[in-house]
Design a protein around this motif. Structure first.
Motif, short mmCIF file in Angstrom:
data_model
loop_
_atom_site.label_atom_id
_atom_site.label_comp_id
_atom_site.label_asym_id
_atom_site.label_seq_id
_atom_site.Cartn_x
_atom_site.Cartn_y
_atom_site.Cartn_z
N ALA A 19 0.81 -1.23 0.00
CA ALA A 19 0.00 0.00 0.00
C ALA A 19 0.84 1.27 0.00
O ALA A 19 0.43 2.29 -0.56
CB ALA A 19 -0.93 0.00 1.21
N VAL A 20 2.01 1.23 0.65
CA VAL A 20 2.91 2.38 0.70
C VAL A 20 4.32 1.87 0.36
O VAL A 20 4.82 0.95 1.01
CB VAL A 20 2.90 3.05 2.09
CG1 VAL A 20 3.89 4.21 2.14
CG2 VAL A 20 1.51 3.55 2.45
N LYS A 21 4.94 2.49 -0.65
CA LYS A 21 6.22 1.99 -1.16
C LYS A 21 7.31 3.04 -1.06
O LYS A 21 7.34 4.00 -1.85
CB LYS A 21 6.07 1.56 -2.63
CG LYS A 21 5.01 0.50 -2.89
CD LYS A 21 4.88 0.23 -4.39
CE LYS A 21 3.75 -0.75 -4.67
NZ LYS A 21 3.58 -0.97 -6.13
N ASN A 22 8.18 2.89 -0.09
CA ASN A 22 9.37 3.76 0.04
C ASN A 22 9.04 5.25 -0.02
O ASN A 22 9.69 6.02 -0.73
CB ASN A 22 10.39 3.42 -1.04
CG ASN A 22 11.03 2.07 -0.82
OD1 ASN A 22 11.43 1.75 0.30
ND2 ASN A 22 11.11 1.27 -1.87
N VAL A 23 8.03 5.66 0.73
CA VAL A 23 7.62 7.06 0.74
C VAL A 23 8.50 7.87 1.69
O VAL A 23 8.68 7.49 2.85
CB VAL A 23 6.13 7.19 1.13
CG1 VAL A 23 5.77 8.65 1.42
CG2 VAL A 23 5.24 6.65 0.02
N SER A 24 9.04 8.96 1.18
CA SER A 24 9.85 9.88 1.99
C SER A 24 9.30 11.29 1.82
O SER A 24 8.89 11.68 0.73
CB SER A 24 11.31 9.85 1.57
OG SER A 24 11.88 8.57 1.80
N LEU A 25 9.28 12.04 2.91
CA LEU A 25 8.74 13.40 2.88
C LEU A 25 9.25 14.17 4.09
O LEU A 25 9.33 13.62 5.18
CB LEU A 25 7.21 13.36 2.90
CG LEU A 25 6.45 14.69 2.95
CD1 LEU A 25 6.69 15.49 1.68
CD2 LEU A 25 4.96 14.45 3.15
N GLU A 26 9.61 15.42 3.88
CA GLU A 26 9.98 16.30 4.99
C GLU A 26 9.02 17.47 5.04
O GLU A 26 8.82 18.16 4.05
CB GLU A 26 11.41 16.79 4.84
CG GLU A 26 11.89 17.60 6.05
CD GLU A 26 13.37 17.91 6.00
OE1 GLU A 26 13.71 19.07 5.68
OE2 GLU A 26 14.19 17.01 6.28
N ILE A 27 8.40 17.66 6.21
CA ILE A 27 7.42 18.73 6.39
C ILE A 27 8.02 19.80 7.28
O ILE A 27 8.37 19.54 8.43
CB ILE A 27 6.11 18.18 6.98
CG1 ILE A 27 5.46 17.27 5.95
CG2 ILE A 27 5.18 19.30 7.41
CD1 ILE A 27 4.18 16.65 6.40
#
Length: 298
Positions: A19-27
């Motif tokens: 369902a989620v594949k190697n998701v990266s994020l900086e907020i």
């Protein structure tokens, strides 16, 4: 710039479904982030993981630079990830005072937040009398009672009529203008384009784009042109280094660019070649066009 949330190589599997594949994020503090994608793209799962209601399969996420444990960090987070759930026989004010009691927040916050979401005149109305849009606004008020540093919203305008959608969007913009960081998930391109400063585009759990909304729709654009002699017009344009390609659509020549080229410079170039335009419009690709282009490549 202060980092509110860091997500690194996040994965979630439900049996055979990745369902989620190697998701990266900086907020970072003070921005409005949108997670954009169709239903089933992994938006809600990603939010559920960082809110500690869904267990991750692998990867990491850190609140506020990892300076505190997740359960402590979440005290500084406001979130609405499901339909608003209040007591129907209690008034708006009574429902929010109950939330204050649970959160240990002073009752004085109730009036402030009801005013913010435009419900102060309905503070003594029972929740069961509220429209869907009013219920959603009350939920936002509830999520803001503890003055969170970040507000997380999952499909905040889902099911609302056009007036309700506009009210929620205006509230989100107002909250953001006061310095609150916002993270919202949406399948509505228009919502992200009008509300968000940054966007993460997901499809089937994978990132297609991550960055500023302006960066996604920033391109050299294209011209729509018409002239009495289209063949002469095409010949003149082919010779110019800024032109990438041309397509004839409904009697107009759609001209795509390799690099920046202003309308006045194009008009001057053609005028010097004895070509007089009867129609000249410069356009940029919309977020929708960019989104469709991204998804068609994957």
């Amino acid at each position: 710039m202060e980092t509110i949330l860091t997500i690194e190589k996040l994965n979630k599997r439900f049996g055979p479904v990745h369902a989620v594949k190697n998701v990266s994020l900086e907020i970072n503090k003070g921005n409005v982030y949108g997670i954009l994608g169709p239903n089933g793209s992994g938006k809600s799962t990603t939010l559920g993981i960082v809110l500690n209601v869904v267990n991750k399969t692998s990867g990491e996420y850190r609140w506020f630079g990892g300076a505190m444990e997740t359960h402590e960090a979440l005290k500084k987070v406001g979130a609405i990830i499901e339909r608003p759930n209040f007591y129907p026989y209690m008034t708006a004010q009574e429902n929010l005072e109950l939330v204050c009691k649970i959160k240990g927040t002073p009752y004085s916050k109730v009036t402030e937040k009801l005013e913010l979401v435009g419900l102060i005149d309905r503070k003594d109305s029972k929740f069961r009398t509220f429209s869907l849009g009013m219920k959603q606004r009350l939920a936002i008020a509830s999520a803001l009672l503890n003055d969170p540093e970040i507000l997380i919203l999952d499909e905040p305008t889902n099911g609302l009529d056009p007036q309700g959608i506009r009210q929620i969007r205006d509230i989100i913009k107002h909250i953001a203008s006061q310095g609150t960081t916002i993270l919202l998930a949406s399948h509505l391109l228009d919502e992200v384009e009008k509300v968000c400063s940054h966007v993460l585009v997901l499809r089937k759990g994978q990132i297609l784009y991550s960055g500023k909304v302006d960066g996604m729709i920033a391109n050299e654009g294209f011209f729509e042109l018409q002239a009495d002699n289209l063949e002469e017009l095409k010949a003149a344009l082919i010779a110019h280094s800024a032109i990438e390609k041309m397509v004839l659509e409904e009697g107009k020549l759609v001209v795509y660019l390799k690099h920046a080229f202003e309308a006045k410079d194009l008009n001057k170039y053609l005028f010097e070649k004895g070509i007089y335009l009867t129609h000249l419009v410069k356009r940029k690709h919309s977020l929708e066009e960019q989104f469709l282009e991204l998804t068609s490549k994957n």
